[in-house]
Structure formats: structure tokens, C-alpha cells
Design a protein around this motif. Structure first.
Motif, mmCIF file in Angstrom:
data_model
loop_
_atom_site.group_PDB
_atom_site.id
_atom_site.type_symbol
_atom_site.label_atom_id
_atom_site.label_comp_id
_atom_site.label_asym_id
_atom_site.label_seq_id
_atom_site.Cartn_x
_atom_site.Cartn_y
_atom_site.Cartn_z
ATOM 1 N N HIS A 10 0.833 -1.205 0.000
ATOM 2 C CA HIS A 10 0.000 0.000 0.000
ATOM 3 C C HIS A 10 0.874 1.264 0.000
ATOM 4 C CE1 HIS A 10 -2.768 3.079 1.380
ATOM 5 N NE2 HIS A 10 -2.299 3.055 2.610
ATOM 6 N N GLN A 11 1.871 1.306 0.856
ATOM 7 C CA GLN A 11 2.723 2.492 0.939
ATOM 8 C C GLN A 11 3.622 2.623 -0.285
ATOM 9 O OE1 GLN A 11 4.594 2.157 4.775
ATOM 10 N NE2 GLN A 11 2.809 3.002 5.821
ATOM 11 N N LEU A 12 4.126 1.507 -0.788
ATOM 12 C CA LEU A 12 4.953 1.564 -1.996
ATOM 13 C C LEU A 12 4.139 2.049 -3.192
ATOM 14 C CD1 LEU A 12 7.030 -1.721 -1.601
ATOM 15 C CD2 LEU A 12 7.910 0.624 -1.520
ATOM 16 N N MET A 13 2.924 1.575 -3.318
ATOM 17 C CA MET A 13 2.072 1.997 -4.442
ATOM 18 C C MET A 13 1.740 3.485 -4.354
ATOM 19 S SD MET A 13 1.821 -0.529 -6.448
ATOM 20 C CE MET A 13 0.722 0.295 -7.578
ATOM 21 N N GLY A 14 1.416 3.951 -3.152
ATOM 22 C CA GLY A 14 1.113 5.371 -2.978
ATOM 23 C C GLY A 14 2.314 6.245 -3.307
ATOM 24 N N GLY A 15 3.478 5.829 -2.845
ATOM 25 C CA GLY A 15 4.698 6.585 -3.132
ATOM 26 C C GLY A 15 5.049 6.580 -4.605
ATOM 27 N N ASP B 79 2.917 6.192 -7.116
ATOM 28 C CA ASP B 79 1.945 7.027 -7.829
ATOM 29 C C ASP B 79 2.305 8.504 -7.673
ATOM 30 O OD1 ASP B 79 -0.716 7.226 -9.277
ATOM 31 O OD2 ASP B 79 -1.123 8.475 -7.506
ATOM 32 N N ALA B 80 2.723 8.900 -6.489
ATOM 33 C CA ALA B 80 3.113 10.301 -6.265
ATOM 34 C C ALA B 80 4.339 10.676 -7.094
ATOM 35 C CB ALA B 80 3.376 10.542 -4.777
ATOM 36 N N ASP C 40 6.206 13.913 -10.519
ATOM 37 C CA ASP C 40 7.534 14.417 -10.908
ATOM 38 C C ASP C 40 7.849 14.070 -12.360
ATOM 39 O OD1 ASP C 40 7.989 15.445 -8.363
ATOM 40 O OD2 ASP C 40 9.074 13.661 -7.676
ATOM 41 N N VAL C 41 7.482 12.853 -12.768
ATOM 42 C CA VAL C 41 7.721 12.444 -14.156
ATOM 43 C C VAL C 41 6.984 13.387 -15.101
ATOM 44 C CG1 VAL C 41 7.330 10.614 -15.859
ATOM 45 C CG2 VAL C 41 8.124 10.020 -13.548
ATOM 46 N N VAL C 42 5.725 13.654 -14.796
ATOM 47 C CA VAL C 42 4.917 14.548 -15.643
ATOM 48 C C VAL C 42 5.540 15.944 -15.690
ATOM 49 C CG1 VAL C 42 2.664 15.702 -15.810
ATOM 50 C CG2 VAL C 42 2.784 13.231 -15.372
ATOM 51 N N GLY D 193 -3.006 8.187 -10.536
ATOM 52 C CA GLY D 193 -4.265 7.871 -9.850
ATOM 53 C C GLY D 193 -4.955 6.616 -10.335
ATOM 54 N N ARG D 194 -4.267 5.790 -11.105
ATOM 55 C CA ARG D 194 -4.865 4.568 -11.655
ATOM 56 C C ARG D 194 -5.158 3.567 -10.538
ATOM 57 N NH1 ARG D 194 -4.288 2.529 -17.064
ATOM 58 N NH2 ARG D 194 -4.791 0.305 -17.151
ATOM 59 N N ASN D 195 -6.245 2.837 -10.690
ATOM 60 C CA ASN D 195 -6.569 1.759 -9.755
ATOM 61 C C ASN D 195 -5.521 0.656 -9.861
ATOM 62 O OD1 ASN D 195 -9.011 2.906 -8.865
ATOM 63 N ND2 ASN D 195 -10.142 2.005 -10.561
ATOM 64 N N VAL D 196 -5.127 0.068 -8.727
ATOM 65 C CA VAL D 196 -4.172 -1.041 -8.762
ATOM 66 C C VAL D 196 -4.880 -2.365 -9.029
ATOM 67 C CG1 VAL D 196 -2.453 0.123 -7.342
ATOM 68 C CG2 VAL D 196 -4.147 -1.339 -6.243
#
Length: 157
Positions: free
Chosen positions: A55-60, A62-63, A67-69, A90-93
Motif C-alpha cells: 500500500h505504501q509503496l504503491m502510494g509513493g 503514484d506520487a 515528478d515524471v509529468v 491515480g490509476r486503480n491497482v
């Protein structure tokens, strides 16, 4: 052959202390079953930790797409920036779910019922005592009288 009759040890003699002693009448098999349930719950705790790590890895991750954008836009790559922003940020996992929803579903539908059942069984069959199996194993495996093999932090043996 010895002519003295040995009395079986009292349940409290099998364990390191009263808090972890087997309840009166509890068989070896029952103590082992309760211990196995406790061991299984420990594995579930580890799996739950891995799920929270996910959960934390996915949130990080996605955030980090923000920066990429931003970097793509700074390089004049507006099409790529828009595509990543539209399709990935913001894509669903899993279908319809972010990772927090997976964690909540796991906790509500698996973890909490399992943990509650283990507690109820322990209260009913082990008198609420935890780690009876392990405490008896420690008592069997420790070297009595050795300073690094004491039964508890307070005991001398």
C-alpha cells in the motif's frame, strides 16, 4: 528399575511462569492446536505487514508520477506528460480499487474475524493465556541454573 513412583509434573511445572502455564485439564494436543493457531496468526500478521508495505509503496510510486509529468513538461514533451497524467496518475491497482481499499477489505473480511476467533478460542480453551506451547518448549529446552537460560527476566533459575 526405580522403585520410587514419580508423579507427573503439575501444569505450572511445564511452563516458565504462571502467566503461560497450561490450564488444568488441557491436553498436549490441545496446547499444540492452540499453538499452531497462534503460529498461523503470526504468519498472517507478516502477510498483513507486506500488504501495508505494498500500500505504501504503491502510494509513493503514484506520487512519483507527478515528478515524471513535471519533468516531461519541462523538456517540452507535453504529449507524453498528458498521456501519463491521463492513463497512469491515480490509476486503480485492482479493478475499482486503490491499495487502501485492498487493505481495508483484507482487514474487515479476513484479518479481524481471524484475530477475533483466535482470541475467543484462546480465552475458551487456554484460559486467555498466550504462547503456552512456546513457554513449555522454552522450559524443556533451557539449561536450568544457567544465567542466560532463566525462565523469566525476574527469575534466578
Amino acid at each position: 528399575m526405580s522403585t520410587t513412583s514419580e508423579t507427573p509434573p503439575a501444569p505450572t511445572d511445564l511452563s516458565v511462569d504462571e502467566t503461560h502455564s497450561r490450564p488444568e485439564g488441557a491436553s498436549d494436543e490441545l496446547v499444540e492446536a492452540a499453538g499452531k493457531f497462534s503460529e498461523m496468526l503470526e504468519r498472517i500478521e507478516r502477510a498483513r505487514g507486506a500488504l501495508y508495505e505494498f500500500h505504501q509503496l504503491m502510494g509513493g510510486a503514484d506520487a512519483m508520477l507527478d515528478d515524471v509529468v513535471d519533468k516531461l513538461r519541462a523538456c517540452g514533451q507535453e504529449e507524453w506528460a498528458e498521456r501519463i497524467e491521463r492513463e497512469l496518475v491515480g490509476r486503480n491497482v485492482l479493478q475499482g480499487r486503490w491499495s487502501f481499499q485492498i487493505v481495508e477489505d483484507f482487514d474487515d473480511n479476513y484479518y479481524e474475524p481471524l484475530k477475533g476467533t483466535e482470541r475467543e478460542m484462546r480465552d475458551d480453551l487456554m484460559g486467555g493465556r498466550r504462547h503456552v506451547f512456546e513457554a513449555e518448549m522454552k522450559q524443556r529446552r533451557r539449561t536450568h541454573g544457567h544465567p542466560h537460560h532463566t525462565a523469566t527476566p525476574e527469575s534466578a533459575d
